[in-house]
Design an enzyme around this catalytic site. Structure first.
Site, PDB file in Angstrom:
ATOM      1  CD  GLU A 160      35.077 -28.615 -18.935  1.00  0.00           C
ATOM      2  OE1 GLU A 160      36.033 -28.096 -18.351  1.00  0.00           O
ATOM      3  OE2 GLU A 160      34.591 -28.154 -19.976  1.00  0.00           O
ATOM      4  CG  ASN A 202      28.639 -31.099 -20.663  1.00  0.00           C
ATOM      5  OD1 ASN A 202      28.326 -31.729 -21.685  1.00  0.00           O
ATOM      6  ND2 ASN A 202      29.154 -29.877 -20.719  1.00  0.00           N
ATOM      7  CG  HIS A 238      34.846 -28.065 -27.385  1.00  0.00           C
ATOM      8  ND1 HIS A 238      34.123 -27.012 -27.908  1.00  0.00           N
ATOM      9  CD2 HIS A 238      34.444 -28.176 -26.097  1.00  0.00           C
ATOM     10  CE1 HIS A 238      33.337 -26.501 -26.977  1.00  0.00           C
ATOM     11  NE2 HIS A 238      33.506 -27.200 -25.864  1.00  0.00           N
ATOM     12  CD  GLU A 265      30.498 -27.309 -23.661  1.00  0.00           C
ATOM     13  OE1 GLU A 265      31.632 -26.871 -23.938  1.00  0.00           O
ATOM     14  OE2 GLU A 265      30.091 -27.481 -22.506  1.00  0.00           O
ATOM     15  CG  ASP A 267      33.659 -25.799 -30.900  1.00  0.00           C
ATOM     16  OD1 ASP A 267      34.267 -26.837 -30.600  1.00  0.00           O
ATOM     17  OD2 ASP A 267      33.639 -24.802 -30.147  1.00  0.00           O
TER      18      ASP A 267
HETATM   19  O1  G3I Z   1      32.754 -10.572 -19.501  1.00  0.00           O
HETATM   20  C1  G3I Z   1      34.130 -10.360 -19.215  1.00  0.00           C
HETATM   21  C2  G3I Z   1      34.546  -8.953 -19.607  1.00  0.00           C
HETATM   22  O2  G3I Z   1      33.837  -8.022 -18.819  1.00  0.00           O
HETATM   23  C3  G3I Z   1      36.059  -8.798 -19.408  1.00  0.00           C
HETATM   24  O3  G3I Z   1      36.453  -7.553 -19.859  1.00  0.00           O
HETATM   25  C4  G3I Z   1      36.795  -9.876 -20.159  1.00  0.00           C
HETATM   26  C5  G3I Z   1      38.305  -9.805 -19.900  1.00  0.00           C
HETATM   27  O4  G3I Z   1      38.919 -11.052 -20.035  1.00  0.00           O
HETATM   28  O5  G3I Z   1      36.336 -11.141 -19.734  1.00  0.00           O
HETATM   29  C6  G3I Z   1      34.959 -11.357 -19.976  1.00  0.00           C
HETATM   30  O6  G3I Z   1      34.610 -12.651 -19.515  1.00  0.00           O
HETATM   31  C7  G3I Z   1      35.043 -13.733 -20.320  1.00  0.00           C
HETATM   32  C8  G3I Z   1      33.832 -14.550 -20.701  1.00  0.00           C
HETATM   33  O7  G3I Z   1      34.229 -15.702 -21.419  1.00  0.00           O
HETATM   34  C9  G3I Z   1      32.834 -13.767 -21.545  1.00  0.00           C
HETATM   35  O8  G3I Z   1      33.406 -13.429 -22.743  1.00  0.00           O
HETATM   36  C10 G3I Z   1      36.018 -14.570 -19.536  1.00  0.00           C
HETATM   37  O9  G3I Z   1      37.219 -13.852 -19.316  1.00  0.00           O
HETATM   38  C11 G3I Z   1      36.323 -15.837 -20.298  1.00  0.00           C
HETATM   39  O10 G3I Z   1      37.109 -16.681 -19.464  1.00  0.00           O
HETATM   40  C12 G3I Z   1      35.060 -16.538 -20.665  1.00  0.00           C
HETATM   41  O11 G3I Z   1      35.392 -17.669 -21.435  1.00  0.00           O
HETATM   42  C13 G3I Z   1      34.414 -18.678 -21.488  1.00  0.00           C
HETATM   43  C14 G3I Z   1      35.021 -19.987 -21.013  1.00  0.00           C
HETATM   44  O12 G3I Z   1      34.060 -21.017 -21.122  1.00  0.00           O
HETATM   45  C15 G3I Z   1      35.473 -19.887 -19.562  1.00  0.00           C
HETATM   46  O13 G3I Z   1      36.284 -20.947 -19.234  1.00  0.00           O
HETATM   47  C16 G3I Z   1      33.936 -18.824 -22.924  1.00  0.00           C
HETATM   48  O14 G3I Z   1      33.209 -17.652 -23.302  1.00  0.00           O
HETATM   49  C17 G3I Z   1      33.012 -20.040 -23.054  1.00  0.00           C
HETATM   50  O15 G3I Z   1      32.749 -20.279 -24.406  1.00  0.00           O
HETATM   51  C18 G3I Z   1      33.692 -21.256 -22.466  1.00  0.00           C
HETATM   52  O16 G3I Z   1      32.791 -22.326 -22.530  1.00  0.00           O
HETATM   53  C19 G3I Z   1      33.299 -23.580 -22.060  1.00  0.00           C
HETATM   54  C20 G3I Z   1      32.122 -24.331 -21.460  1.00  0.00           C
HETATM   55  O17 G3I Z   1      31.524 -23.550 -20.453  1.00  0.00           O
HETATM   56  C21 G3I Z   1      32.571 -25.680 -20.887  1.00  0.00           C
HETATM   57  N1  G3I Z   1      33.267 -26.452 -21.887  1.00  0.00           N
HETATM   58  C22 G3I Z   1      34.346 -25.785 -22.563  1.00  0.00           C
HETATM   59  C23 G3I Z   1      33.878 -24.463 -23.185  1.00  0.00           C
HETATM   60  C24 G3I Z   1      34.983 -23.799 -23.954  1.00  0.00           C
HETATM   61  O18 G3I Z   1      36.055 -23.467 -23.131  1.00  0.00           O
END
Ligand code: G3I
Length: 457
Positions: A160, A202, A238, A265, A267
């Site tokens: 990105e 990517n 997405h 990715e 969906d």
């Molecule tokens: O693990 C912590 C947890 O301990 C805490 O309590 C909680 C509170 O917010 O956060 C948890 O971490 C989160 C993590 O996902 C695991 O669930 C983060 O806040 C959250 O920001 C994170 O989001 C991820 C996101 O990327 C980050 O920008 C998503 O799961 C993940 O699906 C998403 O994936 C991205 C790809 O990497 C790149 N392309 C876009 C895609 C979707 O946004």
């Protein structure tokens, strides 16, 4: 990426495109039909993968589907910078290692996601800039790719880095502010650390020919022309309720540059068109011979970052949705990859006619250039064949005192300090008169400045 991005795809799926794809489905000979996504994809020389949250591997509904349907996995978060290097120089591979081990036990390949991304940088990196950040990010790439060396099918080396909107340019970030060459420096460091992994760029909102995808296209074309080691481009996909009519054409134009393409990715917004869009994306990949696989971003609807969009192939109880059947049918009806495993890392350096080597002995010349930061550098060496062409070549580079080579790509190194001799590898030794090829190396210390000596055979 923010949630609203999924709504940005606006071009309606062209009726003609859908009809064309439908005709192909009807006419394609169904040699044997796979009954799972992984079997159907494998029959066509491709993978079908899912993003995995390793914390869910203890959920039996989740792992039953994962192991039955998918032959590739990617860590949804566990291989990102904040997870793998929470403090500078302190690495944590526990989540990534767990996923790799699950993949090995279940016959799955692993995509690596992502070595560098402006989001999910650890706090210490967010506070850095300039040469200190450049050094830290190249070290991160080197350390993580080295740790997982040999385990990763393809790395998202950079994620990105391009801006949304009409500029077609780079996104502003502290990574970008270290210099426009940060992306190629990352790819070179990744190649040096794990020469066997395919190296991908990517991004999202690249689901058709648009300003952003064209900006990326121009970067890939430039990288290929200069020998920067890039092997693939990931299209996150997405998607909302429509699909760009030129989705497949966009994949194809990248493939025509000499890189693999992958849907990384996928969906899709729930609703009446969800199954159709999943099917159309799968058909597009099957129609592009360099589209090597598809990854959906999660297993069940409730595993998805998109929450109530119900954007995946299985409902929360683990039942197959209509979108699943649409994908499976498209895989079974699709065309196989002609030659799935024989792509050299840099096909552009292959001589025009490998069966008639040019006469050797008329010399060659070499020049070196480098991207440096405090304590390290990535060097690129350009080799130019003399009037007689080459059957093979070797280049001797004299390094400053205290400098050492830590990794090499597109050449083999003898020695690591003082005068280091680099010899061609099998695909770039034969050069026609005047033909140019490039190799590179990464080092600690100070970049070389003396003109190297080149010897042709
Ligand atoms: O693990 C912590 C947890 O301990 C805490 O309590 C909680 C509170 O917010 O956060 C948890 O971490 C989160 C993590 O996902 C695991 O669930 C983060 O806040 C959250 O920001 C994170 O989001 C991820 C996101 O990327 C980050 O920008 C998503 O799961 C993940 O699906 C998403 O994936 C991205 C790809 O990497 C790149 N392309 C876009 C895609 C979707 O946004």
């Amino acid at each position: 990426m923010r949630r609203k991005r999924v709504l940005l795809t606006t071009v309606t799926l062209a009726v003609t495109g859908a009809l064309t794809a439908g005709v192909l489905v009807t006419m394609a000979p169904a040699a044997s039909a796979g009954t799972t996504l992984r079997a159907a994809a494998a029959e066509k020389g491709r993978y079908f993968g899912a993003a995995v949250a390793t914390g869910k591997l203890s959920n039996s509904t989740y792992t039953t589907i994962l192991n039955r349907e998918f032959n590739s996995v990617v860590a949804e978060n566990e291989m990102k910078w904040d997870a793998t290097e929470p403090q500078q120089g302190v690495f944590n591979y526990s989540g990534g290692d767990r996923l790799v081990s699950h993949a090995r036990a279940n016959g799955m390949s692993v995509r690596g996601h992502a070595l560098l991304w402006h989001q999910q940088e650890p706090g210490w990196a967010q506070n850095m800039s300039g040469s200190a950040l450049r050094s830290a990010m190249i070290n991160h790439v080197t350390q993580v790719a080295t740790h997982f060396k040999g385990q990763i099918y393809a790395w998202d080396v950079v994620n990105e880095a391009f801006a949304d909107g009409g500029s077609g340019g780079r996104r502003d970030s502290n990574l970008q502010r270290t210099g426009n060459d940060w992306i190629e420096a990352a790819f070179r460091a990744a190649r040096a650390a794990d020469p066997g992994a395919k190296l991908c760029y990517n991004d999202y909102n690249t689901d058709g020919v648009n300003a952003k995808s064209t900006g990326i296209y121009n970067m890939v074309r430039d990288f290929k022309s200069r020998g920067v080691p890039i092997d693939c481009v990931g299209f996150q996909s997405h998607l909302g309720t429509t699909l760009a009519s030129d989705y497949q054409a966009n994949l194809q134009r990248f493939a025509d540059l000499g890189v693999d393409v992958q849907i990384t990715e996928l969906d899709v917004m729930t609703g009446g068109n969800q199954a159709n869009i999943f099917g159309a994306v799968t058909r597009a990949c099957m129609n592009v011979s360099r589209c090597t696989g598809i990854t959906v971003w999660g297993v069940r609807d409730c595993d998805s970052w998109r929450g109530s969009d119900n954007a995946l192939l299985f409902d929360c109880n683990g039942n197959k949705k209509p979108a699943y059947d649409s994908v499976l049918n498209a895989l079974n009806a699709g065309t196989g990859i002609p030659n799935p495993t024989t792509t050299p890392p840099n096909p552009t350096t292959t001589p025009p006619n490998p069966t008639t080597p040019p006469p050797g002995g008329a010399g060659c010349s070499a020049t070196v250039s480098a991207n440096s930061w405090t304590g390290g550098f990535v060097a690129t060496v350009k080799v130019t064949a003399g009037s007689g062409g080459t059957r093979g070549w070797s280049v001797s580079v004299t390094l400053p005192g205290g400098t050492s080579v830590t990794g090499t790509w597109s050449a083999t190194a003898s020695g690591s300090s003082g005068t280091v001799r680099f010899a061609n590898v099998d695909y770039n030794g034969q050069l026609a008169a005047g033909q140019v090829t490039e190799f590179g190396f990464q080092g600690n210390g100070t970049a070389p400045t003396q003109t190297p000596t080149c010897t042709a055979s």
